[in-house]
Design a protein around this motif. Structure first.
Motif, PDB file in Angstrom:
ATOM      1  N   UNK A 192       0.808  -1.204   0.000  1.00  0.00           N
ATOM      2  CA  UNK A 192       0.000   0.000   0.000  1.00  0.00           C
ATOM      3  C   UNK A 192       0.841   1.255   0.000  1.00  0.00           C
ATOM      4  N   UNK A 193       1.896   1.250   0.792  1.00  0.00           N
ATOM      5  CA  UNK A 193       2.791   2.414   0.828  1.00  0.00           C
ATOM      6  C   UNK A 193       3.451   2.648  -0.525  1.00  0.00           C
ATOM      7  N   UNK A 194       3.700   1.555  -1.262  1.00  0.00           N
ATOM      8  CA  UNK A 194       4.282   1.671  -2.603  1.00  0.00           C
ATOM      9  C   UNK A 194       3.213   1.901  -3.668  1.00  0.00           C
ATOM     10  N   UNK A 195       1.949   1.947  -3.246  1.00  0.00           N
ATOM     11  CA  UNK A 195       0.817   2.112  -4.159  1.00  0.00           C
ATOM     12  C   UNK A 195       0.798   1.024  -5.230  1.00  0.00           C
ATOM     13  N   UNK A 196       1.051  -0.215  -4.784  1.00  0.00           N
ATOM     14  CA  UNK A 196       1.065  -1.358  -5.698  1.00  0.00           C
ATOM     15  C   UNK A 196       0.164  -2.453  -5.169  1.00  0.00           C
ATOM     16  N   UNK A 197      -0.904  -2.712  -5.883  1.00  0.00           N
ATOM     17  CA  UNK A 197      -1.828  -3.776  -5.522  1.00  0.00           C
ATOM     18  C   UNK A 197      -1.470  -4.993  -6.365  1.00  0.00           C
ATOM     19  N   UNK A 198      -0.726  -5.908  -5.785  1.00  0.00           N
ATOM     20  CA  UNK A 198      -0.203  -7.044  -6.536  1.00  0.00           C
ATOM     21  C   UNK A 198      -1.207  -8.184  -6.690  1.00  0.00           C
ATOM     22  N   UNK A 199      -2.199  -8.261  -5.807  1.00  0.00           N
ATOM     23  CA  UNK A 199      -3.000  -9.487  -5.751  1.00  0.00           C
ATOM     24  C   UNK A 199      -4.502  -9.287  -5.914  1.00  0.00           C
ATOM     25  N   UNK A 200      -5.023  -8.092  -5.738  1.00  0.00           N
ATOM     26  CA  UNK A 200      -6.472  -7.928  -5.607  1.00  0.00           C
ATOM     27  C   UNK A 200      -7.202  -7.667  -6.909  1.00  0.00           C
ATOM     28  N   UNK A 201      -6.507  -7.198  -7.934  1.00  0.00           N
ATOM     29  CA  UNK A 201      -7.188  -6.861  -9.187  1.00  0.00           C
ATOM     30  C   UNK A 201      -7.627  -8.118  -9.922  1.00  0.00           C
ATOM     31  N   UNK A 202      -8.913  -8.142 -10.328  1.00  0.00           N
ATOM     32  CA  UNK A 202      -9.466  -9.278 -11.057  1.00  0.00           C
ATOM     33  C   UNK A 202      -9.832  -8.916 -12.494  1.00  0.00           C
ATOM     34  N   UNK A 203      -9.369  -7.787 -12.979  1.00  0.00           N
ATOM     35  CA  UNK A 203      -9.778  -7.319 -14.301  1.00  0.00           C
ATOM     36  C   UNK A 203      -9.010  -7.906 -15.460  1.00  0.00           C
ATOM     37  N   UNK A 204      -8.030  -8.750 -15.202  1.00  0.00           N
ATOM     38  CA  UNK A 204      -7.225  -9.327 -16.280  1.00  0.00           C
ATOM     39  C   UNK A 204      -7.049 -10.820 -16.011  1.00  0.00           C
ATOM     40  N   UNK A 205      -7.869 -11.688 -16.658  1.00  0.00           N
ATOM     41  CA  UNK A 205      -8.847 -11.364 -17.693  1.00  0.00           C
ATOM     42  C   UNK A 205     -10.137 -10.804 -17.103  1.00  0.00           C
ATOM     43  N   UNK A 206     -10.841 -10.029 -17.917  1.00  0.00           N
ATOM     44  CA  UNK A 206     -12.137  -9.498 -17.530  1.00  0.00           C
ATOM     45  C   UNK A 206     -13.166 -10.612 -17.703  1.00  0.00           C
ATOM     46  N   UNK A 207     -13.619 -11.182 -16.592  1.00  0.00           N
ATOM     47  CA  UNK A 207     -14.506 -12.344 -16.644  1.00  0.00           C
ATOM     48  C   UNK A 207     -15.929 -11.901 -16.975  1.00  0.00           C
ATOM     49  N   UNK A 208     -16.503 -12.505 -17.989  1.00  0.00           N
ATOM     50  CA  UNK A 208     -17.914 -12.313 -18.333  1.00  0.00           C
ATOM     51  C   UNK A 208     -18.683 -13.444 -17.662  1.00  0.00           C
ATOM     52  N   UNK A 209     -19.258 -13.159 -16.504  1.00  0.00           N
ATOM     53  CA  UNK A 209     -19.931 -14.199 -15.730  1.00  0.00           C
ATOM     54  C   UNK A 209     -21.187 -14.708 -16.424  1.00  0.00           C
ATOM     55  N   UNK A 210     -21.784 -13.889 -17.284  1.00  0.00           N
ATOM     56  CA  UNK A 210     -22.972 -14.364 -18.002  1.00  0.00           C
ATOM     57  C   UNK A 210     -22.617 -15.467 -18.987  1.00  0.00           C
ATOM     58  N   UNK A 211     -21.395 -15.478 -19.477  1.00  0.00           N
ATOM     59  CA  UNK A 211     -20.984 -16.577 -20.364  1.00  0.00           C
ATOM     60  C   UNK A 211     -20.782 -17.867 -19.583  1.00  0.00           C
ATOM     61  N   UNK A 212     -20.334 -17.743 -18.332  1.00  0.00           N
ATOM     62  CA  UNK A 212     -20.285 -18.936 -17.481  1.00  0.00           C
ATOM     63  C   UNK A 212     -21.691 -19.493 -17.292  1.00  0.00           C
ATOM     64  N   UNK A 213     -22.655 -18.590 -17.055  1.00  0.00           N
ATOM     65  CA  UNK A 213     -24.045 -19.037 -16.893  1.00  0.00           C
ATOM     66  C   UNK A 213     -24.578 -19.644 -18.185  1.00  0.00           C
ATOM     67  N   UNK A 214     -24.251 -19.016 -19.308  1.00  0.00           N
ATOM     68  CA  UNK A 214     -24.744 -19.506 -20.602  1.00  0.00           C
ATOM     69  C   UNK A 214     -24.247 -20.910 -20.893  1.00  0.00           C
ATOM     70  N   UNK A 215     -23.063 -21.260 -20.389  1.00  0.00           N
ATOM     71  CA  UNK A 215     -22.542 -22.609 -20.590  1.00  0.00           C
ATOM     72  C   UNK A 215     -23.467 -23.660 -19.977  1.00  0.00           C
ATOM     73  N   UNK A 216     -24.281 -23.225 -19.002  1.00  0.00           N
ATOM     74  CA  UNK A 216     -25.238 -24.135 -18.354  1.00  0.00           C
ATOM     75  C   UNK A 216     -26.667 -23.831 -18.793  1.00  0.00           C
TER      76      UNK A 216
END
Length: 204
Positions: A144-168
């Motif tokens: 945080x002091x270095x302003x580096x979030x190494x683990x929390x970002x989930x945007x890469x890949x940007x998950x399209x959850x509706x496509x997971x649902x569409x698979x079912x």
């Protein structure tokens, strides 16, 4: 609370302000809808709803703060409460803990659960701990002091959850802005009343 709701109704734009999502859901869902909640910092989110006897029902979250149980639990809750709307409230990070398989059960057996992914493309609870005042002694850690979030970002890949649902074979919608929000919730409710599950991937 009245002031919070009034302000939330005026919020608009993209991504969807999370308080606006809550007031729209409260307006449109049945008065006695059951919520299975697997969200970080759920208290500030769920105080937009009234829970109690002859009102909405809240189930979860676990005291251990575990992830990965909510979607399957919502399926069981719907089987137990056949005459109530059931909403599986998920964060994007929590849903990625192996929860998509429960959609197969919902689809195969026509179990009408509404899954709502509150998608901020982040493990937000851990990000607050790393980047904000949730660290040791109320101070950010080294990342945080270095302003580096190494683990929390989930945007890469940007998950399209509706496509997971569409698979079912479950329909769904991505909601990117407040103009899309009310119509998407209306479609979801119609689908539930037709006896099928539905997913909303709401970018908040």
């Amino acid at each position: 609370r009245e002031d919070r709701v009034k302000i939330a109704r005026q919020m608009s734009g993209a991504p969807v302000p999370w308080p606006r999502l809550m007031v729209e859901l409260n307006d449109q869902l049945d008065r006695d809808a059951a919520f299975v909640v697997e969200l970080g910092f759920e208290a500030k989110i769920l105080n937009f709803f009234s829970f109690g006897e002859n009102a909405k029902l809240k189930i979860g979250r676990t005291e251990g703060r575990a992830l990965g149980w909510g979607s399957s639990a919502a399926t069981g809750v719907k089987l137990a409460l056949l005459n109530r709307q059931v909403v599986s409230f998920q964060g994007d990070g929590g849903f990625l803990f192996g929860q998509s398989d429960s959609l197969w059960t919902q689809s195969r057996y026509d179990i009408p659960v509404l899954t709502i992914i509150t998608n901020n493309q982040s493990y937000e609870e851990t990000r607050w701990q790393i980047m904000g005042e949730g660290g040791v002694g109320g101070q950010p850690g080294p990342a945080g002091l270095a302003n580096r979030d190494y683990v929390s970002n989930l945007g890469d890949p940007d998950v399209d959850f509706t496509k997971l649902a569409a698979a079912f074979n479950i329909n769904g919608a991505i909601v990117r802005n407040t103009d899309e929000l009310r119509p998407a919730i209306e479609r979801a409710i119609r689908t539930l009343r037709d006896g099928r599950p539905y997913m909303l991937d709401v970018r908040i």
